[in-house]
Motif scaffolding. Structure first.
Motif, PDB file in Angstrom:
ATOM      1  N   ILE A  49      35.863 -78.551 -45.488  1.00  0.00           N
ATOM      2  CA  ILE A  49      36.510 -77.404 -44.692  1.00  0.00           C
ATOM      3  C   ILE A  49      35.803 -76.587 -44.664  1.00  0.00           C
ATOM      4  CG2 ILE A  49      38.577 -75.567 -44.858  1.00  0.00           C
ATOM      5  CD1 ILE A  49      40.386 -77.470 -45.420  1.00  0.00           C
ATOM      6  N   CYS A  50      35.357 -76.255 -46.282  1.00  0.00           N
ATOM      7  CA  CYS A  50      33.138 -75.301 -45.839  1.00  0.00           C
ATOM      8  C   CYS A  50      32.905 -75.673 -44.868  1.00  0.00           C
ATOM      9  CB  CYS A  50      33.167 -75.026 -47.216  1.00  0.00           C
ATOM     10  SG  CYS A  50      31.749 -74.653 -47.896  1.00  0.00           S
ATOM     11  N   LYS A  52      32.835 -77.450 -41.628  1.00  0.00           N
ATOM     12  CA  LYS A  52      33.233 -76.612 -40.903  1.00  0.00           C
ATOM     13  C   LYS A  52      33.235 -75.524 -40.164  1.00  0.00           C
ATOM     14  CE  LYS A  52      35.885 -76.217 -37.237  1.00  0.00           C
ATOM     15  NZ  LYS A  52      35.710 -77.164 -35.749  1.00  0.00           N
ATOM     16  N   ASP A  53      34.041 -75.015 -41.608  1.00  0.00           N
ATOM     17  CA  ASP A  53      33.818 -73.348 -41.306  1.00  0.00           C
ATOM     18  C   ASP A  53      32.735 -72.840 -40.953  1.00  0.00           C
ATOM     19  OD1 ASP A  53      36.078 -73.469 -41.660  1.00  0.00           O
ATOM     20  OD2 ASP A  53      36.577 -73.063 -43.865  1.00  0.00           O
ATOM     21  N   GLU A  54      31.893 -73.036 -42.341  1.00  0.00           N
ATOM     22  CA  GLU A  54      30.018 -72.832 -42.005  1.00  0.00           C
ATOM     23  C   GLU A  54      29.715 -72.953 -41.136  1.00  0.00           C
ATOM     24  OE1 GLU A  54      27.703 -72.632 -45.154  1.00  0.00           O
ATOM     25  OE2 GLU A  54      30.070 -71.956 -46.934  1.00  0.00           O
ATOM     26  N   ALA A  57      30.361 -70.297 -38.454  1.00  0.00           N
ATOM     27  CA  ALA A  57      29.806 -69.144 -38.359  1.00  0.00           C
ATOM     28  C   ALA A  57      28.702 -69.157 -37.268  1.00  0.00           C
ATOM     29  CB  ALA A  57      29.863 -68.964 -39.277  1.00  0.00           C
ATOM     30  N   SER A  62      27.092 -74.616 -33.519  1.00  0.00           N
ATOM     31  CA  SER A  62      28.697 -75.198 -33.452  1.00  0.00           C
ATOM     32  C   SER A  62      28.286 -76.729 -32.404  1.00  0.00           C
ATOM     33  CB  SER A  62      29.918 -73.889 -33.296  1.00  0.00           C
ATOM     34  OG  SER A  62      29.315 -72.923 -31.998  1.00  0.00           O
ATOM     35  N   GLU A  88      37.662 -81.574 -35.927  1.00  0.00           N
ATOM     36  CA  GLU A  88      38.540 -80.729 -37.487  1.00  0.00           C
ATOM     37  C   GLU A  88      38.689 -82.098 -38.613  1.00  0.00           C
ATOM     38  OE1 GLU A  88      40.974 -78.507 -38.083  1.00  0.00           O
ATOM     39  OE2 GLU A  88      39.755 -77.846 -35.203  1.00  0.00           O
TER      40      GLU A  88
END
Length: 228
Positions: A49-50, A52-54, A57, A62, A88
């Protein structure tokens, strides 16, 4: 005869028409055998999850970084290659043994197929990364996979990295990987994936073929320890 892998990866021209950016593919080979049960698999899921989030950003990363996930225990394609903006991560569970050799062979096949799709659609790409994480040793034959890694590295077809969680057979990882395998400190999966996302962001901002300096993960604040 179509392989099981090919059956699971539908070809789509639409994604390349909508996003013609060069691609930076990263394939994760993740050990989900029974020994990863409990806190290790929980921390691994949090790390994804980290990751994907980073990546999200950074707008350019992305659209350029593509992530695929194969788990082993048994071998399963959890995520076909997708750019970070649509990726995801699946919630991973544990079961079975550690068929690492079959996972590596499936992963190399997946990389080759994706590169063929890039070429067919006129999409340029960075050298793919294959990133293996395990807390054990292979329970199947791995010698052919190791040979495929050496050949792929020699041809600069991909770069293969291996990370051992506590309990991993670092001796065999040393025989499989061309690069020195790294040992994860404690269960610092989030730090590992933060390093991986930062590294891929740097690569995705570079020119194709350019050498990119990566932060040393074995530094004082790093997530990796030298193998004793």
């Amino acid at each position: 005869m179509m392989s099981e892998f090919e059956d699971q990866i539908p070809f789509s021209e639409i994604e390349f028409a909508e996003n013609p950016e060069p691609r930076c593919p990263c394939l994760l080979l993740l050990d989900t055998s029974s020994s990863m049960k409990g806190r290790p698999i929980s921390e691994l899921n949090e790390g994804l999850i980290c990751f994907k989030d980073e990546l999200m950003a950074d707008e350019l990363a992305s659209k350029r970084v593509e992530i695929g996930i194969i788990t082993f225990g048994p071998v399963r394609v959890q995520n076909s290659f997708q750019t970070a903006d649509v990726f995801e991560p699946s919630l991973l569970n544990t079961s079975g043994h550690t068929p690492m050799g079959a996972a590596i062979e499936t992963g190399i096949e997946m990389i080759n197929k994706r590169k063929s799709e890039y070429r067919q659609n006129g999409i340029s790409y960075y050298r793919p990364w294959i990133f293996l994480i395990t807390d054990g040793g292979p329970t199947d034959k791995w010698e052919r996979a190791a040979k495929m890694i050496r050949e792929g590295e020699d041809k600069k077809a991909f770069m293969f990295f291996a990370v051992g969680v506590e309990g991993a057979n670092m001796g065999i990882l040393n025989q499989i990987a061309v690069r020195q395998p790294l040992k994860l400190k404690d269960l610092r999966f989030r730090d590992l994936f933060s390093w991986l996302s930062n590294s891929l962001v740097s690569v995705s901002h570079s020119s194709l073929g350019e050498q990119v300096s990566l932060k040393n993960p074995e530094g004082p604040d790093g997530w990796a320890a030298a193998d004793d």
